[in-house]
Design an enzyme around this catalytic site. Sequence first.
Site, PDB file in Angstrom:
ATOM      1  N   PRO A 122       0.841  -1.205   0.000  1.00  0.00           N
ATOM      2  CA  PRO A 122       0.000   0.000   0.000  1.00  0.00           C
ATOM      3  C   PRO A 122       0.870   1.247   0.000  1.00  0.00           C
ATOM      4  O   PRO A 122       2.050   1.202   0.350  1.00  0.00           O
ATOM      5  CB  PRO A 122      -0.762  -0.127   1.320  1.00  0.00           C
ATOM      6  CG  PRO A 122       0.223  -0.823   2.228  1.00  0.00           C
ATOM      7  CD  PRO A 122       0.995  -1.777   1.341  1.00  0.00           C
ATOM      8  N   VAL A 123       0.273   2.368  -0.366  1.00  0.00           N
ATOM      9  CA  VAL A 123       1.034   3.614  -0.414  1.00  0.00           C
ATOM     10  C   VAL A 123       1.244   4.196   0.972  1.00  0.00           C
ATOM     11  O   VAL A 123       2.265   4.846   1.233  1.00  0.00           O
ATOM     12  CB  VAL A 123       0.329   4.648  -1.332  1.00  0.00           C
ATOM     13  CG1 VAL A 123      -1.044   5.015  -0.803  1.00  0.00           C
ATOM     14  CG2 VAL A 123       1.183   5.896  -1.512  1.00  0.00           C
ATOM     15  N   THR A 124       0.316   3.956   1.903  1.00  0.00           N
ATOM     16  CA  THR A 124       0.347   4.677   3.177  1.00  0.00           C
ATOM     17  C   THR A 124       1.181   4.015   4.262  1.00  0.00           C
ATOM     18  O   THR A 124       1.509   4.657   5.239  1.00  0.00           O
ATOM     19  CB  THR A 124      -1.080   4.871   3.723  1.00  0.00           C
ATOM     20  OG1 THR A 124      -1.735   3.596   3.762  1.00  0.00           O
ATOM     21  CG2 THR A 124      -1.870   5.817   2.841  1.00  0.00           C
ATOM     22  N   GLY A 203      -4.924  -1.564  -2.664  1.00  0.00           N
ATOM     23  CA  GLY A 203      -6.280  -1.180  -3.004  1.00  0.00           C
ATOM     24  C   GLY A 203      -7.093  -2.343  -3.537  1.00  0.00           C
ATOM     25  O   GLY A 203      -6.562  -3.396  -3.905  1.00  0.00           O
ATOM     26  N   GLY A 221      -9.504  -7.177   2.534  1.00  0.00           N
ATOM     27  CA  GLY A 221     -10.727  -6.482   2.158  1.00  0.00           C
ATOM     28  C   GLY A 221     -10.699  -5.039   2.625  1.00  0.00           C
ATOM     29  O   GLY A 221      -9.870  -4.640   3.441  1.00  0.00           O
ATOM     30  N   CYS A 254      -7.080   0.733   7.584  1.00  0.00           N
ATOM     31  CA  CYS A 254      -8.408   0.149   7.387  1.00  0.00           C
ATOM     32  C   CYS A 254      -9.079  -0.183   8.719  1.00  0.00           C
ATOM     33  O   CYS A 254     -10.292  -0.408   8.764  1.00  0.00           O
ATOM     34  CB  CYS A 254      -8.315  -1.105   6.517  1.00  0.00           C
ATOM     35  SG  CYS A 254      -7.111  -2.321   7.092  1.00  0.00           S
ATOM     36  N   GLU A 344     -16.276   4.053   4.207  1.00  0.00           N
ATOM     37  CA  GLU A 344     -14.900   4.210   4.680  1.00  0.00           C
ATOM     38  C   GLU A 344     -14.386   5.596   4.339  1.00  0.00           C
ATOM     39  O   GLU A 344     -14.599   6.089   3.225  1.00  0.00           O
ATOM     40  CB  GLU A 344     -14.002   3.144   4.050  1.00  0.00           C
ATOM     41  CG  GLU A 344     -12.589   3.146   4.610  1.00  0.00           C
ATOM     42  CD  GLU A 344     -11.716   2.048   4.021  1.00  0.00           C
ATOM     43  OE1 GLU A 344     -10.842   1.545   4.746  1.00  0.00           O
ATOM     44  OE2 GLU A 344     -11.923   1.694   2.842  1.00  0.00           O
ATOM     45  N   LEU A 424      -4.875  -8.140   6.967  1.00  0.00           N
ATOM     46  CA  LEU A 424      -6.076  -8.665   7.604  1.00  0.00           C
ATOM     47  C   LEU A 424      -7.007  -9.290   6.570  1.00  0.00           C
ATOM     48  O   LEU A 424      -7.610  -8.575   5.761  1.00  0.00           O
ATOM     49  CB  LEU A 424      -6.818  -7.549   8.345  1.00  0.00           C
ATOM     50  CG  LEU A 424      -6.014  -6.797   9.419  1.00  0.00           C
ATOM     51  CD1 LEU A 424      -6.828  -5.628   9.963  1.00  0.00           C
ATOM     52  CD2 LEU A 424      -5.604  -7.730  10.542  1.00  0.00           C
TER      53      LEU A 424
END
Length: 473
Positions: A122-124, A203, A221, A254, A344, A424
């Site tokens: 992921p980017v974050t 994503g 997810g 998330c 979200e 997760l």
Amino acid sequence: MMIAETVRTTTDEEKASAQDLLRRARAAMALVNRYDQETVDRLCRAIAWATANEQTFARLTRMSVDESGMGSADGVPARRWKILGILRDALRTKSVGIIEELPEKGIVKYAKPAGVIAGVLPVTNPLVTMVNMAINAIKCRDAVIFSPHPLSKNTALEIARVLRAALKKQGAPEDLVLCVSKPSIPLAQELMAICDLTIATGGAAMVKAAYGSGKPAYGVGAGNATVVIDETANLADAAKNTRISKTQNHGSGCSCDSNLLVETTVYDRFLDALQKEGGYLATPEEKQILESVMWDDQGRRTLATIARPARVIAAKAGFELPDGKSFIIVKEDKIGKAHRFSSEKLSPVLAIFRYDSFDDLLTMVTEIFEVGGKGHSLGIASFNDDHIHRLALMVPASRMMVRQPNVSGNAGSFTNGMPMTASLGCGTWGGNITSENISVKHYMNTTWVSRPIPEDRPTEEQLLGEFYNSEIF
């Protein structure tokens, strides 16, 4: 979250690059195939120290934030300890040779590597995600090829450099850890198609691509973490837990609280407690403008408001946060895809709802997960075991935290028994193959050796019970 990229086929250069990375990874695996448990555990400790020592972790975290513009360099100790928790769980797990014996069943289980792992990032949060994958992969004598997000590729390459240097220092092959230098969606898809297993923490589009790669994949997810505050809750503690969840890494995880469902008799007092913890209650007018800047006309989250400080998001909406305010609260009473604050938010913004009866609450929980986040997580601040039980019986979520911050509890903490992880699974609810926290066991194959045991064959009457010799249709 991947940035939209023009759809194109993989170039010959990308295919050659992917094959070269795979060749190097397989060669490295061949060199460690006979490593014993002590040796792989030592390597896990080495790479954990190399990345989780305070100086290096802070440097790499700051580099990630500076490069992508997303996330926060604050809260480093908590995230640094996540790596140490992942190491703790890995060291307590057998991954070489015999890992389990069941004499009564005549079963002995042997661990084998899963193979070359394609690690989609992921980017974050590339740092914890990469180290998590590297520890688990090396623990199982796998190699891992990282495919970073283009907006954080330099950070990912530096993390990979540190991991490789730590391996080299211990005399292990550096190519157990590799990283794509020119990331793209087609190259990521090529790696997923040729590697043995994909761990996709990115994503939704990339997770879907992982499942369509033709190779095994563990994906994650989408989140829309929701927390129930019932009339038995310790309101001060619950508000503190929300603040911890909502502000870590600017609410980008998330597992960060997205929706609060509060019992009506404690609603006003809890709202006051949230504001004392640094929450800013948006006016109806501010809420309307927030929606217009946080989502585009197609209902997609705007990149400039993802994982940004609350004050930055407020400024884009044309208002200023008072000093001491670190997250934004919006009142909401409608749930559905058309009501965007029930989805979200990936930011230090949360929605607060009220409910009248527990039956009403159960309906609201179902409706919220239909909007988004099905399979991910739910929290409840309650001392009523019946409420906890009834909620657990019906909620379409893989994990449920009781009286603890979702952001730290879901992925494992030192005060709960959840496996430590950065990935997760959300089960079939979230389009995933597993509902578990992705951990060491998901990075290995096992061989079951079966020896004969005394016959274990119940009689037909024992098996069929009342239906034995009953009517035939």
